[in-house]
Design an enzyme around this catalytic site. Structure first.
Site, PDB file in Angstrom:
ATOM      1  N   SER A 179       3.660   3.738   0.965  1.00  0.00           N
ATOM      2  CA  SER A 179       4.057   3.641  -0.432  1.00  0.00           C
ATOM      3  C   SER A 179       5.541   3.943  -0.569  1.00  0.00           C
ATOM      4  O   SER A 179       6.219   4.235   0.413  1.00  0.00           O
ATOM      5  CB  SER A 179       3.248   4.614  -1.275  1.00  0.00           C
ATOM      6  OG  SER A 179       3.665   5.934  -1.002  1.00  0.00           O
ATOM      7  N   LYS A 180       6.007   3.853  -1.790  1.00  0.00           N
ATOM      8  CA  LYS A 180       7.438   4.002  -2.052  1.00  0.00           C
ATOM      9  C   LYS A 180       8.045   5.278  -1.459  1.00  0.00           C
ATOM     10  O   LYS A 180       9.176   5.286  -1.020  1.00  0.00           O
ATOM     11  CB  LYS A 180       7.700   3.962  -3.555  1.00  0.00           C
ATOM     12  CG  LYS A 180       7.977   2.563  -4.048  1.00  0.00           C
ATOM     13  CD  LYS A 180       7.403   2.360  -5.423  1.00  0.00           C
ATOM     14  CE  LYS A 180       5.889   2.380  -5.390  1.00  0.00           C
ATOM     15  NZ  LYS A 180       5.171   1.762  -6.455  1.00  0.00           N
ATOM     16  N   ARG A 181       7.240   6.348  -1.469  1.00  0.00           N
ATOM     17  CA  ARG A 181       7.851   7.582  -0.981  1.00  0.00           C
ATOM     18  C   ARG A 181       8.084   7.563   0.535  1.00  0.00           C
ATOM     19  O   ARG A 181       8.696   8.453   1.095  1.00  0.00           O
ATOM     20  CB  ARG A 181       7.010   8.798  -1.387  1.00  0.00           C
ATOM     21  CG  ARG A 181       5.621   8.758  -0.924  1.00  0.00           C
ATOM     22  CD  ARG A 181       4.698   9.714  -1.661  1.00  0.00           C
ATOM     23  NE  ARG A 181       3.356   9.518  -1.171  1.00  0.00           N
ATOM     24  CZ  ARG A 181       2.948   9.958  -0.002  1.00  0.00           C
ATOM     25  NH1 ARG A 181       3.763  10.659   0.749  1.00  0.00           N
ATOM     26  NH2 ARG A 181       1.729   9.706   0.420  1.00  0.00           N
ATOM     27  N   HIS A 182       7.585   6.527   1.209  1.00  0.00           N
ATOM     28  CA  HIS A 182       7.870   6.382   2.635  1.00  0.00           C
ATOM     29  C   HIS A 182       9.143   5.575   2.873  1.00  0.00           C
ATOM     30  O   HIS A 182       9.550   5.361   4.002  1.00  0.00           O
ATOM     31  CB  HIS A 182       6.712   5.664   3.342  1.00  0.00           C
ATOM     32  CG  HIS A 182       5.431   6.442   3.331  1.00  0.00           C
ATOM     33  ND1 HIS A 182       4.329   6.070   2.587  1.00  0.00           N
ATOM     34  CD2 HIS A 182       5.083   7.576   3.961  1.00  0.00           C
ATOM     35  CE1 HIS A 182       3.361   6.942   2.773  1.00  0.00           C
ATOM     36  NE2 HIS A 182       3.786   7.865   3.600  1.00  0.00           N
ATOM     37  N   GLY A 183       9.743   5.098   1.771  1.00  0.00           N
ATOM     38  CA  GLY A 183      10.919   4.254   1.925  1.00  0.00           C
ATOM     39  C   GLY A 183      10.650   2.892   1.315  1.00  0.00           C
ATOM     40  O   GLY A 183       9.713   2.740   0.542  1.00  0.00           O
TER      41      GLY A 183
END
Length: 473
Positions: free
Chosen positions: A247-251
């Site tokens: 998800s977004k928090r992984h990049g």
RNA sequence: GGCCCCUUCGUCUAGCGGUUAGGACGUCGGCCUCUCACGCCGAAAACAUGGGUUCAAGUCCCGUAGGGGUCACCA
């Protein structure tokens, strides 16, 4: 016996094309191309709350960039259109009515509120909530607001075969009378997808792993409708470094973000396919090699962690293998984005060649080669270390040598640098580094002779003169 | 929690009953060298666990643990 393969990618347009969705699309596309079948693109826009035209455009844009062309779908049409679900409402209504008439579905008048209450109650009693069949045998009254529910047949379990996971069985006791059509007449995913896959003659459904639990009820729907059940291939999820769904928090997770970061589409495709599929020990594949070798038999069953470092390596490997002229052409938009207008500059191919095996991405290529198309931006640390007073005589020596030479070439420069070094009993590095800093503003660059040649005599002399002034203080 | 799926180096994977368990990314050493890269050489690094089946198990079966997914008038 063997009908031509028809596969599809059916995104819901609620955002950009996600890396995971791109891989799903990619594997479907590869299988279609491998078998000579058809690749259908269908937009599942029945969630009107979240679907947008911008998202449709973004998804198509992402697919085009990756080179995934569709044989049927938005923009190209096809014999089974329309390819937007919201334009197929009549079709779903027709199939739903058929089910109701056959007693295989029924109208349910329960309200969302009533059901939510029941669900809450079940949770309070630590019980699984399953629709109790409240309206199962009520007479049909179209004047009352209602949804359509599928009537779950009496059976023990549902089994289907998955091309990547093998046989999957689910006890019928965990299934319920799913609602298949909303009160407003818009179908729900499980129904819309089945009706579309039936009418579009899809014979292999390859989709994300997160759909395995929907498959049992869908199999039942195919049977209730009287159509053959297609083959299924559930593709494992892509995970982040912490092993949770990417998800977004992984990049960055959108494919266009990777385009913007300077990745080549070939590399993204290459990496994405290799994440979860293998062909012996081979790591780098051209598009046609992928089409030739791809098959679901070598798709792994385990979720894969997205590894940005490896994708960079794949990208760099691809950059090294491209013809310099091609790479130069591809880099144009990135130079432009950096505010450098290099189109038509005769030095571009040579500059690109000089950085080809030094750059990891196209953005990196632009950043590294910037000083060939823009004034020197002196790195303070480099200046401090290499452009002190003791550098002046060295720079002067090189400067004089260059200005005294009629025609510059690598041989001449090599002799010049070696002579200057020898004259002062220095290693070559002691000479090359100050010159490198003078010419590029930094300590890392292609070979120093190449740098001089690329810059040309006049520009080189000017930059050395400017550096000389810095040495003087 | 119910149900479903998954489990080989840190990561992606090869393996399809008998292997010194192979490759790749990354990491660490070294070589090359005017810097940075590239390239080359080398090293460390894995079969989750317990039972079976078998002459033989990373490969087959069962359990356990761990991870993921899913339980909507979302898809």
């Amino acid at each position: 016996m063997n009908a031509p393969v028809r596969v599809r990618f059916a995104p819901s347009p609620t955002g950009y094309l996600h890396i995971g969705g791109a891989r799903t699309a990619l594997l479907n596309w590869l299988w279609a191309r491998h078998t000579g079948g058809k690749f259908v693109l269908r937009i599942e826009d029945t969630d009107r709350e979240r679907s947008t035209d911008e998202a449709v455009a973004a998804i198509l844009d992402g697919m085009r960039w990756l080179g995934l062309d569709w044989d049927e779908g938005p923009g190209v049409g096809g014999p089974f259109g329309p390819y937007f679900q919201m334009q197929r409402l009549d079709l779903y209504r027709e199939y739903a009515e058929r089910l109701v008439r056959g007693g295989k579905a029924f109208a349910c008048y329960c309200t969302k509120e009533e059901l939510d209450l029941q669900r809450e109650q079940a949770r309070a009693e630590k019980r699984q909530f399953i629709y109790p069949g409240t309206c199962r045998d009520l007479p049909y009254d179209p004047s009352r607001r209602h949804v359509i529910r599928f009537r779950l047949p009496k059976l023990e379990e549902v089994t289907f075969t998955d091309l990547v996971k093998g046989a999957i069985t689910r006890p019928a006791s965990t299934l319920q009378d799913e609602v298949i059509v909303r009160a407003d007449g818009v179908p729900l995913y499980n129904f819309g997808a089945v009706v579309d896959d039936v009418t579009m003659e899809i014979n292999l459904v390859a989709r994300g792993d997160d759909h395995v639990n929907n498959t049992a009820i869908q199999v039942l729907l195919y049977e209730a409708l009287g159509y053959p059940v297609p083959a299924f291939a559930h593709l494992p999820m892509i995970l982040g470094a912490d092993k949770t769904r990417l998800s977004k928090r992984h990049g960055a997770t959108s494919v266009t973000a990777y385009r913007d970061m300077g990745f080549l589409p070939e590399a993204v495709v290459n990496y994405l396919v290799r994440l979860g599929w293998s062909h012996g020990d081979q790591e780098i594949f051209t598009g046609s090699e992928l089409v030739e070798h791809f098959g679901f038999d070598h798709v792994g069953a385990t979720a894969g962690v997205f590894n940005p470092e490896k994708m960079v390596w794949v990208n760099q490997t691809w950059m090294k293998s491209l013809p310099p002229a091609e790479l130069a052409a591809r880099s144009l938009p990135y130079y432009r984005a950096a505010g450098l207008e290099v189109e038509g500059d005769p030095r571009l191919p040579e500059v690109v060649r000089a950085f080809q095996e030094r750059a990891k991405t196209l953005v990196d290529l632009v950043t590294q080669s910037r000083c060939f198309f823009a004034p020197v931006e002196m790195d303070p640390k480099a200046r401090e270390k290499f452009l002190g007073p003791d550098a002046a005589p060295i720079l002067l020596g090189i400067r004089d040598g260059i200005s005294a030479t009629a025609t510059l070439d690598a041989g001449v420069l090599e002799k010049l640098f070696h002579d200057v070094a020898a004259a002062r009993s220095l290693g070559l590095g002691k000479v090359a580094q100050p010159v490198r800093v003078a010419l590029t503003g930094g300590t890392a660059s292609p070979g120093i002779y190449d740098v001089v040649l690329l810059l040309g005599r006049e520009e080189s002399l000017q930059r050395i003169d400017a550096a000389l002034r810095l040495c003087a203080g």
